[in-house]
Scaffold this motif. Structure first.
Motif, PDB file in Angstrom:
ATOM      1  N   HIS A  92       2.350   6.091   3.197  1.00 12.07           N
ATOM      2  CA  HIS A  92       2.911   6.512   1.911  1.00 12.07           C
ATOM      3  C   HIS A  92       4.252   7.211   2.149  1.00 12.07           C
ATOM      4  CE1 HIS A  92       3.305   8.294  -2.050  1.00 12.07           C
ATOM      5  NE2 HIS A  92       2.196   7.695  -2.456  1.00 12.07           N
ATOM      6  N   ALA A  93       5.191   7.003   1.250  1.00 13.58           N
ATOM      7  CA  ALA A  93       6.526   7.600   1.393  1.00 13.58           C
ATOM      8  C   ALA A  93       6.455   9.122   1.446  1.00 13.58           C
ATOM      9  CB  ALA A  93       7.425   7.146   0.244  1.00 13.58           C
ATOM     10  N   TRP A  94       5.493   9.709   0.738  1.00 15.32           N
ATOM     11  CA  TRP A  94       5.365  11.167   0.779  1.00 15.32           C
ATOM     12  C   TRP A  94       5.069  11.647   2.196  1.00 15.32           C
ATOM     13  CZ3 TRP A  94       1.372  11.823  -3.805  1.00 15.32           C
ATOM     14  CH2 TRP A  94       1.997  11.476  -5.005  1.00 15.32           C
ATOM     15  N   PHE A  95       4.122  10.984   2.851  1.00 14.22           N
ATOM     16  CA  PHE A  95       3.770  11.427   4.203  1.00 14.22           C
ATOM     17  C   PHE A  95       4.918  11.188   5.171  1.00 14.22           C
ATOM     18  CE2 PHE A  95       2.133  10.905   8.484  1.00 14.22           C
ATOM     19  CZ  PHE A  95       1.369  12.068   8.625  1.00 14.22           C
ATOM     20  N   GLN A  96       5.568  10.060   5.047  1.00 12.52           N
ATOM     21  CA  GLN A  96       6.632   9.753   5.989  1.00 12.52           C
ATOM     22  C   GLN A  96       7.787  10.747   5.871  1.00 12.52           C
ATOM     23  OE1 GLN A  96       7.444   5.555   5.420  1.00 12.52           O
ATOM     24  NE2 GLN A  96       5.656   4.994   6.655  1.00 12.52           N
ATOM     25  N   GLU A  97       8.030  11.257   4.672  1.00 15.73           N
ATOM     26  CA  GLU A  97       9.032  12.310   4.525  1.00 15.73           C
ATOM     27  C   GLU A  97       8.496  13.633   5.084  1.00 15.73           C
ATOM     28  OE1 GLU A  97      11.683  14.622   1.099  1.00 15.73           O
ATOM     29  OE2 GLU A  97      10.565  12.807   0.586  1.00 15.73           O
ATOM     30  N   SER A  98       7.236  13.940   4.792  1.00 10.24           N
ATOM     31  CA  SER A  98       6.634  15.186   5.267  1.00 10.24           C
ATOM     32  C   SER A  98       6.624  15.252   6.793  1.00 10.24           C
ATOM     33  CB  SER A  98       5.200  15.292   4.730  1.00 10.24           C
ATOM     34  OG  SER A  98       4.581  16.495   5.112  1.00 10.24           O
ATOM     35  N   GLN A  99       6.493  14.117   7.415  1.00 11.46           N
ATOM     36  CA  GLN A  99       6.365  14.020   8.870  1.00 11.46           C
ATOM     37  C   GLN A  99       7.681  14.285   9.602  1.00 11.46           C
ATOM     38  OE1 GLN A  99       5.487   9.975  10.052  1.00 11.46           O
ATOM     39  NE2 GLN A  99       4.123  10.652  11.700  1.00 11.46           N
ATOM     40  N   VAL A 100       8.792  14.124   8.923  1.00 16.11           N
ATOM     41  CA  VAL A 100      10.099  14.175   9.583  1.00 16.11           C
ATOM     42  C   VAL A 100      10.415  15.549  10.158  1.00 16.11           C
ATOM     43  CG1 VAL A 100      12.585  14.026   9.163  1.00 16.11           C
ATOM     44  CG2 VAL A 100      11.058  12.257   8.276  1.00 16.11           C
ATOM     45  N   SER A 101      10.092  16.604   9.405  1.00 17.38           N
ATOM     46  CA  SER A 101      10.472  17.947   9.844  1.00 17.38           C
ATOM     47  C   SER A 101       9.573  18.965   9.155  1.00 17.38           C
ATOM     48  CB  SER A 101      11.939  18.235   9.508  1.00 17.38           C
ATOM     49  OG  SER A 101      12.107  18.316   8.102  1.00 17.38           O
ATOM     50  N   ARG A 102       9.738  20.224   9.547  1.00 15.80           N
ATOM     51  CA  ARG A 102       8.952  21.296   8.935  1.00 15.80           C
ATOM     52  C   ARG A 102       9.673  21.959   7.765  1.00 15.80           C
ATOM     53  NH1 ARG A 102       5.819  24.528  13.828  1.00 15.80           N
ATOM     54  NH2 ARG A 102       5.477  22.713  15.188  1.00 15.80           N
ATOM     55  N   ASP A 103      10.863  21.456   7.409  1.00 14.31           N
ATOM     56  CA  ASP A 103      11.636  22.116   6.356  1.00 14.31           C
ATOM     57  C   ASP A 103      12.184  21.146   5.314  1.00 14.31           C
ATOM     58  OD1 ASP A 103      13.509  20.857   7.896  1.00 14.31           O
ATOM     59  OD2 ASP A 103      14.660  22.669   8.395  1.00 14.31           O
ATOM     60  N   ASN A 104      11.657  19.926   5.245  1.00 15.13           N
ATOM     61  CA  ASN A 104      12.129  18.992   4.234  1.00 15.13           C
ATOM     62  C   ASN A 104      11.384  19.249   2.913  1.00 15.13           C
ATOM     63  OD1 ASN A 104       9.859  16.825   3.808  1.00 15.13           O
ATOM     64  ND2 ASN A 104       9.976  17.124   6.031  1.00 15.13           N
ATOM     65  N   PRO A 105      11.836  18.652   1.803  1.00 16.99           N
ATOM     66  CA  PRO A 105      11.226  18.953   0.500  1.00 16.99           C
ATOM     67  C   PRO A 105       9.724  18.689   0.417  1.00 16.99           C
ATOM     68  CG  PRO A 105      13.336  17.873   0.189  1.00 16.99           C
ATOM     69  CD  PRO A 105      13.055  17.808   1.666  1.00 16.99           C
ATOM     70  N   ASP A 117      -8.595   1.227   5.380  1.00 16.56           N
ATOM     71  CA  ASP A 117      -9.898   1.501   4.758  1.00 16.56           C
ATOM     72  C   ASP A 117     -10.025   0.712   3.465  1.00 16.56           C
ATOM     73  OD1 ASP A 117     -12.424   2.635   4.537  1.00 16.56           O
ATOM     74  OD2 ASP A 117     -11.708   4.438   3.536  1.00 16.56           O
ATOM     75  N   PHE A 118      -9.407  -0.469   3.452  1.00 12.52           N
ATOM     76  CA  PHE A 118      -9.549  -1.457   2.386  1.00 12.52           C
ATOM     77  C   PHE A 118      -9.228  -0.898   1.005  1.00 12.52           C
ATOM     78  CE2 PHE A 118     -12.162  -2.735   5.980  1.00 12.52           C
ATOM     79  CZ  PHE A 118     -11.456  -3.883   6.317  1.00 12.52           C
ATOM     80  N   GLY A 119      -8.075  -0.239   0.924  1.00 10.25           N
ATOM     81  CA  GLY A 119      -7.566   0.226  -0.349  1.00 10.25           C
ATOM     82  C   GLY A 119      -7.784   1.694  -0.608  1.00 10.25           C
ATOM     83  N   TYR A 120      -8.708   2.315   0.103  1.00  8.05           N
ATOM     84  CA  TYR A 120      -8.902   3.752  -0.060  1.00  8.05           C
ATOM     85  C   TYR A 120      -7.889   4.549   0.775  1.00  8.05           C
ATOM     86  CZ  TYR A 120     -12.978   2.929  -2.904  1.00  8.05           C
ATOM     87  OH  TYR A 120     -13.808   2.531  -3.932  1.00  8.05           O
ATOM     88  N   ASP A 121      -6.907   3.853   1.298  1.00 12.97           N
ATOM     89  CA  ASP A 121      -5.758   4.457   1.972  1.00 12.97           C
ATOM     90  C   ASP A 121      -4.511   3.991   1.221  1.00 12.97           C
ATOM     91  OD1 ASP A 121      -6.614   1.899   2.922  1.00 12.97           O
ATOM     92  OD2 ASP A 121      -5.251   2.037   4.630  1.00 12.97           O
ATOM     93  N   VAL A 122      -4.136   4.727   0.192  1.00 17.38           N
ATOM     94  CA  VAL A 122      -3.111   4.292  -0.749  1.00 17.38           C
ATOM     95  C   VAL A 122      -1.717   4.571  -0.185  1.00 17.38           C
ATOM     96  CG1 VAL A 122      -2.189   4.598  -3.077  1.00 17.38           C
ATOM     97  CG2 VAL A 122      -4.667   4.693  -2.689  1.00 17.38           C
ATOM     98  N   ALA A 123      -0.858   3.551  -0.226  1.00 20.29           N
ATOM     99  CA  ALA A 123       0.533   3.708   0.197  1.00 20.29           C
ATOM    100  C   ALA A 123       1.476   3.833  -0.992  1.00 20.29           C
ATOM    101  CB  ALA A 123       0.970   2.534   1.075  1.00 20.29           C
ATOM    102  N   ASP A 124       1.034   3.404  -2.185  1.00 18.63           N
ATOM    103  CA  ASP A 124       1.829   3.566  -3.402  1.00 18.63           C
ATOM    104  C   ASP A 124       0.860   3.483  -4.573  1.00 18.63           C
ATOM    105  OD1 ASP A 124       3.469   3.325  -5.668  1.00 18.63           O
ATOM    106  OD2 ASP A 124       5.061   2.357  -4.518  1.00 18.63           O
ATOM    107  N   TYR A 125       0.706   4.600  -5.295  1.00 21.33           N
ATOM    108  CA  TYR A 125      -0.265   4.654  -6.381  1.00 21.33           C
ATOM    109  C   TYR A 125       0.116   3.781  -7.572  1.00 21.33           C
ATOM    110  CZ  TYR A 125      -2.568   8.796  -4.311  1.00 21.33           C
ATOM    111  OH  TYR A 125      -3.257   9.664  -3.502  1.00 21.33           O
ATOM    112  N   ARG A 126       1.379   3.402  -7.684  1.00 18.05           N
ATOM    113  CA  ARG A 126       1.842   2.705  -8.891  1.00 18.05           C
ATOM    114  C   ARG A 126       2.044   1.214  -8.699  1.00 18.05           C
ATOM    115  NH1 ARG A 126       5.675   6.942 -12.226  1.00 18.05           N
ATOM    116  NH2 ARG A 126       4.545   8.835 -11.612  1.00 18.05           N
TER     117      ARG A 126
END
Length: 553
Positions: free
Chosen positions: A114-127, A66-75
């Motif tokens: 984004h790294a946050w989503f990729q970690e969230s996606q792994v399991s239902r009990d990760n940080p 979506d041409f930048g409105y899909d952020v993979a790293d805010y920094r």
């Protein structure tokens, strides 16, 4: 690098903010896509317009679905646009020219990369398992409720790894963050702080009423036919308009988060603009900008629609003023941006642009009460470009083609020099979108040399607004104006003579009766000739087509 500062002035109140869409502003490295260095090279032009600030649409690391409105790293700056050093140089140059710098922040969702989503996606009990909005399917395997995506289809996407659905209010690759989780709020405030520390003067918060959802995931009720007709945020042929969006956005919990956000901004003296995409945006804008508590200002899609009548404009402005009186908030107006067809075509008779109308619309925008967002190329009177399907980039347009041609027609490259390759956007590489068919004829260098051009009129109007405190800070009071194309209002500020302004947005001359005796009648700075005259009976103004006039009381 620290940018803590004790700035407490209200420069944003009544400011004009020039929106830059970086992909299409200027391409310094000739890869076909605009970049941060390209912006820096043209900041003197922006400063010469007479605006107060720039707003740069997203330039963060992103897969660009979506041409930048899909952020993979805010920094991180996406390499397509340059580096953090390029951004620092841009801020330094803007500040040297007297321009404030505001940047987009997309907090309601991230890219699925984004790294946050990729970690969230792994399991239902990760940080970070609960950092996004996950939900089990219904017993028959269907999504947990009937919520829809703004871009078409269900707002839920099945993830086979977690065997759950995740929420996406926009593209399936734009996963909604779970703002009910305290750690998510803390993390996002940290991302905002990062850019405050780099010296930005403010933020435009994208889709800021999408930041919370109903915890119980209740389905939305259907919208009535009348309610569907009122929706201004999406096209009427989009099923999104067929629901009352009671549970998937604009939730009351957002107010407390906005207060936390404002507290952070106040640490740095940073300002904020909120984008409110709601079916009933006026009370939301007032609540979101409650004086000193939440965002500094907000805008909606109220004047970004095909409806261009005088009564509609008056209704929207008066309606917002009534709501703001309740909260002490502040509004912001825009006629064009990166999401809607350009106003030079959208509000023109039969879609045919007219320089007199473009100048008159600029005059209207710059004399309404509130702050202003001015979209790149609007000062040139650029019309909407016609992009064939084979060149279409916008996923929203592809989903609703052919009845909707997408948002690419307002995102085409900025024309700088008529006779240069690609009108000066770059030096030869094929731009990511084609230039508008007649945009080169409206290039900056062409209009620079013409004192009657839309650009010359825009500069004159912006200079006038800067001189007149009543236009930046005064109140507004409407008077009766006959017909569908007329507007008549006053701007008032204690200690200053009121200004009375009349507008004819139509293609035929008309008479507008005056409220009472006025001082000298004159054309607005930079507005088209012939100018308005007193009507034959001396009781009103006779306005030519697409014109405006001003008098003092």
């Amino acid at each position: 690098m620290s940018a803590r500062r004790a700035v407490r002035d209200e420069w944003w109140r009544g400011a004009v903010v020039y929106q830059i869409y970086p992909r299409s502003f200027a391409d310094s490295n000739n890869d076909g896509v605009g970049d941060l260095r390209g912006i820096t090279e043209h900041l003197a032009y922006v400063a010469h317009l007479g605006v107060d600030a720039i707003w740069i649409s997203p330039f963060f690391k992103s897969p660009m679905a979506d041409f930048g409105y899909d952020v993979a790293d805010y920094r991180q700056v996406d390499p397509l646009f340059g580096t953090l050093a390029d951004f620092d140089a841009l801020i330094a140059q803007a500040h040297a020219l007297g321009l404030k710098v505001m940047i987009d922040q997309v907090l309601s969702h991230t890219s699925t990369e984004h790294a946050w989503f990729q970690e969230s996606q792994v399991s239902r009990d990760n940080p970070r398992a609960d950092w996004y909005v996950w939900a089990d399917p219904q017993p028959d395997g269907t999504p947990p409720n009937n919520w829809l995506s703004v871009f078409g289809g269900p707002a839920w996407h099945w993830d086979s790894q977690r065997r759950q659905y995740y929420l996406h209010s926009f593209l399936a690759s734009q996963a909604d963050l779970n703002f009910h989780h305290p750690a998510v709020q803390e993390a996002l405030l940290g991302e905002v702080r990062f850019w405050c520390e780099r010296g930005v003067d403010g933020f435009r918060f994208d889709a800021c009423n999408h930041q919370f959802h109903d915890r119980a995931l209740r389905s939305n009720p259907p919208a009535s036919a009348a309610e569907q007709a009122e929706v201004s945020t999406v096209r009427p042929d989009n099923p999104y308009a067929m629901q009352r969006h009671l549970h998937d956005k604009t939730q009351p919990e957002n107010l407390a988060f906005l207060e936390r956000l404002r507290a952070l901004l106040d640490e740095y003296g940073a300002a904020s603009i909120g984008e409110v995409g709601d079916e009933h945006p006026l009370p939301v804008m007032a609540d979101y900008t409650e004086a000193g508590k939440r965002l500094h200002m907000a805008y909606s899609f109220a004047l970004l629609t095909p409806e261009a009548s005088g009564p509609h404009i008056r209704e929207q402005v008066q309606g917002l003023e009534a709501e703001l009186a309740r909260t002490g908030g502040w509004g912001c107006w825009a006629l064009s941006n990166h999401d809607v067809p350009r106003v030079a075509s959208r509000w023109a008779p039969h879609g045919q642009p007219d320089d007199a109308l473009s100048a008159t619309l600029l005059a209207l925008l710059l004399t309404l009460k509130g702050s202003v967002c001015l979209y790149q190329g609007e000062e040139l009177g650029l019309p909407e470009a016609d992009i064939p399907f084979a060149r279409l980039q916008d996923p929203y347009g592809k989903a609703f083609w052919p009845r909707f041609k997408g948002r690419d027609g307002c995102r085409t490259p900025m024309p700088w020099w008529r006779d240069a390759v690609n009108a000066g956007f770059n030096t030869g590489a094929e731009p990511w979108l084609p230039l508008g068919a007649d945009h080169a004829q409206r290039a900056v260098d062409v209009q620079e040399s013409n004192p009657a051009s839309v650009l010359a009129r825009a500069r004159a109007l912006l200079a006038w607004r800067r001189r007149e405190a009543v236009l930046r800070q005064g109140e507004i009071r409407f008077h009766h104006a006959p017909g569908q194309h007329a507007l008549l209002f006053e701007r008032l500020l204690p200690g200053q003579a009121p200004l009375v302004l009349a507008f004819n947005l139509g293609g035929r001359a008309l008479d507008i009766p005056l409220p009472d005796t006025l001082g000298g009648l004159s054309a607005l700075p930079g507005t088209p000739l012939p100018m308005a005259q007193l009507s034959p009976d001396g009781r009103g103004w006779h306005l030519p087509p697409h014109s405006a006039a001003v008098a003092t009381r």
